[in-house]
Design an enzyme around this catalytic site. Sequence first.
Site, PDB file in Angstrom:
ATOM      1  N   LYS A 118       0.913   3.878  -3.172  1.00  0.00           N
ATOM      2  CA  LYS A 118       0.438   5.256  -3.003  1.00  0.00           C
ATOM      3  C   LYS A 118       1.577   6.267  -3.200  1.00  0.00           C
ATOM      4  CE  LYS A 118      -3.906   4.330  -2.348  1.00  0.00           C
ATOM      5  NZ  LYS A 118      -4.924   4.797  -3.293  1.00  0.00           N
ATOM      6  N   TYR A 157       0.851  -1.204   0.000  1.00  0.00           N
ATOM      7  CA  TYR A 157       0.000   0.000   0.000  1.00  0.00           C
ATOM      8  C   TYR A 157       0.883   1.250   0.000  1.00  0.00           C
ATOM      9  CZ  TYR A 157      -4.042   2.980   0.985  1.00  0.00           C
ATOM     10  OH  TYR A 157      -5.035   3.942   0.911  1.00  0.00           O
TER      11      TYR A 157
END
Length: 250
Positions: free
Chosen positions: A159, A155
């Site tokens: 991102k 993640y």
Amino acid sequence: MRFENKTAIITGGASGIGRAAALRFAHEGAQVVIGDLNVDGGRATAGLIEEQGGSALFAEINVSDSKQMKELISVTVETFGKLDILFNNAGIGNPNVKSVDLAEEEWDQIIDINLKGVFLGIKYAVPEMKKTGGGAIINTSSLLGIKGQKYLAAYNASKAGIILLTKNAALEYGRDGIRVNAIAPGVIDTKIIDGWKNDERKWPIISRANALGRIGTPEEVADAVLFLASDEASFITGATLSVDGGGLTF
Ligand SMILES: NC(=O)c1ccc[n+]([C@@H]2O[C@H](COP(=O)([O-])OP(=O)(O)OC[C@H]3O[C@@H](n4cnc5c(N)ncnc54)[C@H](O)[C@@H]3O)[C@@H](O)[C@H]2O)c1
């Protein structure tokens, strides 16, 4: 109405931040196309827009599938004549495990949806936007694209990648009239954080870990997205706007 005669695609518009943005874009006059895997949620968002008197279309798509993303852009242009705004927002969370325990398939899935999905959106939207002299693209990064957090390797990486992809596209297409920006939300009250809410020890800390001492609402994030998509942001491109209650202040 800031978006009259504009067409906006919103991926991940079946719930949370995407749904809030879809409703607000429609409220301000945009024709909205929702692309999501979640058929019931996507149809429900389109239904809510139509109830408000707006125009909406739902397309069942997986943002990590090149053909389906291409189709989403073509269907939009066939239906509404052009594409002005793309909100690349669909995303998934990360199993709460150390990197060495993250399965390779899980890594691939998170990177494919969160990062490649944004790339595919840019890839297919830009040629259509060029035809009409420009447009605005907003990509959903995260506070966790700026700040590291244990047990969220894929993640974090996906991102963070979005922030540079945003700058790259801003540089490549600025002279075509296309502005590309990212938002970096902090903790926002949507389904993606449901798992965290059940953690009795950590939730009281996570839910207050910013300057304002509370989590945000999807509507507060949607307002930032609409600003970046609007003419009020005409000299803003390549930026990442934190919408995190001051989550980066310490
Ligand atoms: N809620 C938060 O605290 C928070 C914080 C920072 C960033 N974000 C990001 O905001 C974005 C929206 O998430 P949310 O918080 O509204 O959660 P959410 O789970 O309510 O919404 C995510 C949406 O994306 C859709 N989606 C997931 N995978 C997809 C795929 N492969 N193809 C198409 N659609 C897909 C889901 O069906 C869902 O409708 C995500 O990118 C998320 O990473 C959320």
